[in-house]
Design a protein around this motif. Structure first.
Motif, PDB file in Angstrom:
ATOM      1  N   ASP A   1       0.815  -1.221   0.000  1.00 22.41           N
ATOM      2  CA  ASP A   1       0.000   0.000   0.000  1.00 22.41           C
ATOM      3  C   ASP A   1       0.850   1.274   0.000  1.00 22.41           C
ATOM      4  O   ASP A   1       0.315   2.358  -0.244  1.00 22.41           O
ATOM      5  CB  ASP A   1      -0.935   0.005   1.220  1.00 22.41           C
TER       6      ASP A   1
ATOM      7  N   ILE B   1       9.221  10.457   2.788  1.00 20.62           N
ATOM      8  CA  ILE B   1       8.359   9.569   3.593  1.00 20.62           C
ATOM      9  C   ILE B   1       8.187   8.216   2.885  1.00 20.62           C
ATOM     10  O   ILE B   1       8.158   7.175   3.520  1.00 20.62           O
ATOM     11  CB  ILE B   1       6.986  10.253   3.865  1.00 20.62           C
TER      12      ILE B   1
ATOM     13  N   MET C   1      -3.522   0.507   5.946  1.00 18.86           N
ATOM     14  CA  MET C   1      -2.791   0.487   4.671  1.00 18.86           C
ATOM     15  C   MET C   1      -1.639  -0.528   4.709  1.00 18.86           C
ATOM     16  O   MET C   1      -0.503  -0.219   4.341  1.00 18.86           O
ATOM     17  CB  MET C   1      -2.222   1.875   4.336  1.00 18.86           C
ATOM     18  N   GLY C   2      -1.968  -1.721   5.203  1.00 19.45           N
ATOM     19  CA  GLY C   2      -0.948  -2.780   5.242  1.00 19.45           C
ATOM     20  C   GLY C   2       0.292  -2.362   6.016  1.00 19.45           C
ATOM     21  O   GLY C   2       1.422  -2.594   5.548  1.00 19.45           O
TER      22      GLY C   2
ATOM     23  N   TYR D   1       1.484   0.484   6.360  1.00 24.22           N
ATOM     24  CA  TYR D   1       2.118   1.702   5.822  1.00 24.22           C
ATOM     25  C   TYR D   1       1.229   2.925   6.057  1.00 24.22           C
ATOM     26  O   TYR D   1       1.466   3.977   5.481  1.00 24.22           O
ATOM     27  CB  TYR D   1       2.370   1.557   4.319  1.00 24.22           C
TER      28      TYR D   1
ATOM     29  N   TYR E   1       2.756   6.336   6.878  1.00 30.06           N
ATOM     30  CA  TYR E   1       3.452   6.969   5.754  1.00 30.06           C
ATOM     31  C   TYR E   1       2.450   7.531   4.734  1.00 30.06           C
ATOM     32  O   TYR E   1       2.577   8.660   4.278  1.00 30.06           O
ATOM     33  CB  TYR E   1       4.377   5.959   5.066  1.00 30.06           C
ATOM     34  N   VAL E   2       1.462   6.686   4.374  1.00 30.45           N
ATOM     35  CA  VAL E   2       0.512   7.090   3.328  1.00 30.45           C
ATOM     36  C   VAL E   2      -0.335   8.275   3.791  1.00 30.45           C
ATOM     37  O   VAL E   2      -0.428   9.303   3.103  1.00 30.45           O
ATOM     38  CB  VAL E   2      -0.398   5.901   2.919  1.00 30.45           C
ATOM     39  N   TRP E   3      -0.939   8.152   4.993  1.00 30.48           N
ATOM     40  CA  TRP E   3      -1.844   9.211   5.450  1.00 30.48           C
ATOM     41  C   TRP E   3      -1.104  10.509   5.756  1.00 30.48           C
ATOM     42  O   TRP E   3      -1.642  11.600   5.545  1.00 30.48           O
ATOM     43  CB  TRP E   3      -2.651   8.739   6.666  1.00 30.48           C
TER      44      TRP E   3
END
Lengths: 250, 53
Positions: free
Chosen positions: A52, A113, B6-7, B9, B12-14
């Motif tokens: 993801d 990031i 998110m698995g 992650y 990092y993603v958010w």
């Protein structure tokens, strides 16, 4: 064609035109971003290698592309201003700088990031793409600092235009760095020979985000150009008449 | 909850999406405030000149 170009370059005409353009750019831009973010976060399948974490590309790629495009606006604005002495062109350059710096900052932060879980590091000084993108941010800062250090607008326009033109070399390096040198950063995905190396379910949200970010960039740029034009033309008759008119010209 | 995680992650993603939203909003607000400030300064100056006439 030239008549249209001259009319477009007229400060009062552009001031009014930009006010009309802003909602037509911002609203579709925000709608595309909303669709792209939703589809990118919740509909697109996870990447087989990156899981993801790959979803970061939906904000990283448009930011990185706009970091370079905003610089090209600055450089073209500077070139047109220097060659044809068009005041509006310098205003475009001055207006593009803070927006370009914001998108460059975003490209660096989101890239960093993403790099932490994928490369195991927030930053790699030896990487040409990362380092040249950081230099791009410094070029934006330098351009804005140079402008604000010179009181005479005409002199500030000329000096900053020269700096913007010299800095184009770095934009070329940012773009081609992954092809010219060995880099941690992945190579071209969208514009490679044989078409994009992505499945449509991942690609369409990304294209929506790129287009949406571009339209929002256009709206931000139009708003900042209006302010630049207003400031530069503050002693002209049309500004006086506009401000004294019952409708105003906000 | 899966969407938030998110698995593993998620952080990092958010954070990337959050920072992006914040920077775009700040850019827009700053541009609006700057325009208002410039417009107001010019308006005050022009109206003062008109009153003197």
């Amino acid at each position: 064609m030239w008549k249209w170009f001259h009319k477009l370059a007229s400060p009062p005409h552009f001031y009014r035109l930009a006010a009309t353009l802003i909602p037509w750019l911002a609203v579709p831009g925000l709608m595309l971003i909303a669709y792209g973010a939703y589809a990118g976060l919740f509909v697109a399948p996870e990447d087989y290698q990156q899981g993801d974490a790959f979803r970061i590309i939906y904000v990283h790629v448009p930011s990185a592309y706009l970091s370079m495009m905003a610089y090209m606006f600055m450089a073209f604005g500077g070139a047109i201003g220097l060659i044809w002495r068009m005041k509006l062109a310098h205003a475009v350059g001055a207006a593009a700088a803070p927006i370009g710096a914001a998108f460059t900052f975003l490209a660096l932060v989101t890239g960093s990031i993403w790099g932490r879980p994928m490369w195991g590091t927030w930053w790699e000084w030896g990487d040409p793409r990362l380092t040249s993108e950081l230099i791009l941010l410094f070029l934006y800062f330098g351009y804005m600092a140079l402008r604000s250090s010179i009181d005479d607008t005409a002199k500030a326009d000329k000096a900053s235009a020269v700096l913007a033109l010299v800095g184009v070399v770095n934009v070329v390096i940012v773009h081609y760095s992954v092809e010219w040198w060995s880099s941690l950063h992945q190579g071209q995905t969208l514009f490679k020979e044989g078409g994009p190396a992505m499945d449509a379910s991942m690609l369409y949200p990304l294209l929506a985000m790129i287009l949406g970010f571009t339209l929002v960039f256009g709206a931000l740029l139009a708003r900042r150009i209006r302010t630049e034009v207003l400031y530069r033309e503050r002693r002209t008759r049309w500004v006086r008449e506009m401000i004294l008119s019952p409708e105003g010209g906000k | 909850m899966d969407a938030m995680a998110m698995g593993n992650y998620g952080m990092y993603v958010w954070s990337c999406f959050g920072i992006t939203l914040a920077v775009i909003l700040i850019s827009d607000v700053r541009a609006r405030l700057r325009h208002k400030q410039v417009y107001r300064e010019i308006e005050v100056r022009i109206k003062a000149l008109e009153e003197r006439k």
